[in-house]
Design a protein around this motif. Sequence first.
Motif, PDB file in Angstrom:
ATOM      1  N   MET A  96       5.684 -28.189  11.308  1.00  0.00           N
ATOM      2  CA  MET A  96       5.753 -29.490  10.658  1.00  0.00           C
ATOM      3  C   MET A  96       5.047 -30.524  11.538  1.00  0.00           C
ATOM      4  O   MET A  96       5.234 -30.550  12.740  1.00  0.00           O
ATOM      5  N   ASN A  97       4.279 -31.362  10.912  1.00  0.00           N
ATOM      6  CA  ASN A  97       3.569 -32.440  11.588  1.00  0.00           C
ATOM      7  C   ASN A  97       4.173 -33.757  11.099  1.00  0.00           C
ATOM      8  O   ASN A  97       3.994 -34.133   9.942  1.00  0.00           O
ATOM      9  N   SER A  98       4.917 -34.448  11.968  1.00  0.00           N
ATOM     10  CA  SER A  98       5.645 -35.665  11.563  1.00  0.00           C
ATOM     11  C   SER A  98       4.730 -36.734  10.988  1.00  0.00           C
ATOM     12  O   SER A  98       5.068 -37.362   9.973  1.00  0.00           O
ATOM     13  N   ALA A  99       3.582 -36.962  11.603  1.00  0.00           N
ATOM     14  CA  ALA A  99       2.667 -38.000  11.112  1.00  0.00           C
ATOM     15  C   ALA A  99       2.167 -37.655   9.712  1.00  0.00           C
ATOM     16  O   ALA A  99       2.156 -38.507   8.820  1.00  0.00           O
ATOM     17  N   LYS A 100       1.776 -36.405   9.512  1.00  0.00           N
ATOM     18  CA  LYS A 100       1.297 -36.001   8.186  1.00  0.00           C
ATOM     19  C   LYS A 100       2.435 -35.992   7.176  1.00  0.00           C
ATOM     20  O   LYS A 100       2.236 -36.334   6.018  1.00  0.00           O
ATOM     21  N   SER A 101       3.623 -35.600   7.628  1.00  0.00           N
ATOM     22  CA  SER A 101       4.790 -35.631   6.738  1.00  0.00           C
ATOM     23  C   SER A 101       5.039 -37.044   6.222  1.00  0.00           C
ATOM     24  O   SER A 101       5.296 -37.242   5.033  1.00  0.00           O
ATOM     25  N   MET A 102       4.951 -38.008   7.121  1.00  0.00           N
ATOM     26  CA  MET A 102       5.193 -39.404   6.720  1.00  0.00           C
ATOM     27  C   MET A 102       4.156 -39.877   5.715  1.00  0.00           C
ATOM     28  O   MET A 102       4.491 -40.591   4.764  1.00  0.00           O
ATOM     29  N   VAL A 103       2.911 -39.489   5.895  1.00  0.00           N
ATOM     30  CA  VAL A 103       1.858 -39.865   4.943  1.00  0.00           C
ATOM     31  C   VAL A 103       2.165 -39.271   3.564  1.00  0.00           C
ATOM     32  O   VAL A 103       2.089 -39.961   2.537  1.00  0.00           O
ATOM     33  N   ILE A 104       2.525 -38.005   3.537  1.00  0.00           N
ATOM     34  CA  ILE A 104       2.837 -37.328   2.270  1.00  0.00           C
ATOM     35  C   ILE A 104       4.045 -37.982   1.610  1.00  0.00           C
ATOM     36  O   ILE A 104       4.026 -38.299   0.414  1.00  0.00           O
ATOM     37  N   LEU A 105       5.102 -38.179   2.378  1.00  0.00           N
ATOM     38  CA  LEU A 105       6.330 -38.766   1.826  1.00  0.00           C
ATOM     39  C   LEU A 105       6.090 -40.194   1.343  1.00  0.00           C
ATOM     40  O   LEU A 105       6.619 -40.596   0.292  1.00  0.00           O
ATOM     41  N   ASN A 106       5.308 -40.964   2.078  1.00  0.00           N
ATOM     42  CA  ASN A 106       4.995 -42.325   1.641  1.00  0.00           C
ATOM     43  C   ASN A 106       4.182 -42.328   0.352  1.00  0.00           C
ATOM     44  O   ASN A 106       4.371 -43.201  -0.502  1.00  0.00           O
ATOM     45  N   LYS A 107       3.303 -41.367   0.185  1.00  0.00           N
ATOM     46  CA  LYS A 107       2.546 -41.273  -1.067  1.00  0.00           C
ATOM     47  C   LYS A 107       3.494 -41.033  -2.238  1.00  0.00           C
ATOM     48  O   LYS A 107       3.346 -41.626  -3.308  1.00  0.00           O
ATOM     49  N   LEU A 108       4.508 -40.210  -2.012  1.00  0.00           N
ATOM     50  CA  LEU A 108       5.488 -39.938  -3.065  1.00  0.00           C
ATOM     51  C   LEU A 108       6.363 -41.157  -3.334  1.00  0.00           C
ATOM     52  O   LEU A 108       6.760 -41.399  -4.486  1.00  0.00           O
ATOM     53  N   VAL A 109       6.634 -41.945  -2.305  1.00  0.00           N
ATOM     54  CA  VAL A 109       7.360 -43.217  -2.494  1.00  0.00           C
ATOM     55  C   VAL A 109       6.549 -44.119  -3.417  1.00  0.00           C
ATOM     56  O   VAL A 109       7.091 -44.723  -4.353  1.00  0.00           O
ATOM     57  N   LEU A 110       5.247 -44.217  -3.180  1.00  0.00           N
ATOM     58  CA  LEU A 110       4.389 -45.049  -4.046  1.00  0.00           C
ATOM     59  C   LEU A 110       4.421 -44.559  -5.487  1.00  0.00           C
ATOM     60  O   LEU A 110       4.469 -45.362  -6.421  1.00  0.00           O
ATOM     61  N   VAL A 111       4.396 -43.250  -5.666  1.00  0.00           N
ATOM     62  CA  VAL A 111       4.447 -42.686  -7.017  1.00  0.00           C
ATOM     63  C   VAL A 111       5.743 -43.100  -7.703  1.00  0.00           C
ATOM     64  O   VAL A 111       5.737 -43.554  -8.853  1.00  0.00           O
TER      65      VAL A 111
END
Length: 159
Positions: A1-16
């Motif tokens: 798991m890559n925390s920085a990439k995880s945050m980017v992915i999760l934030n994209k889903l927040v926007l959705v």
Amino acid sequence: MNSAKSMVILNKLVLVNNDRIDGYDYAIRNLGQPILKLLFTDFSTMAKRLNEDLIDEIECLDGIVVQGTSKDGELFFAWQNVKSAVNIDDRFELLDACEYAENCALTVFENALNDQARFLSGDQVEMIRYQCAVIKWNFDSIRNQSVELKNQRGQLKMA
């Protein structure tokens, strides 16, 4: 798991989910059809709950949660079509626009699972799978409403 990439992915889903909440809340405020208002209230409430889970995960990673909605792209324009359909008060057009918008949202979530799962923890993957299932259920509910409306229109034309 890559925390920085995880945050980017999760934030994209927040926007959705923020787009979904914004679209449904707009419809609730401006729609005169009680059945759809009730359905959209449920969808908005659930999207808010889904976002709470995503936000909790981002905060556990010591990340900053993105605010607002998306400002471009297919999903943004899909929700703009929902707002246009509300304004012309066409139930069929509204359901069609919502169905398309939920399909776009579902695609983003599925892409996070299919293309980016290697950057996510097992718990994050399970959370996103659950959220996909909820969005798919919303999509199916809208499609069922649309089919029911088409059947009603067909029966009226035959009478």
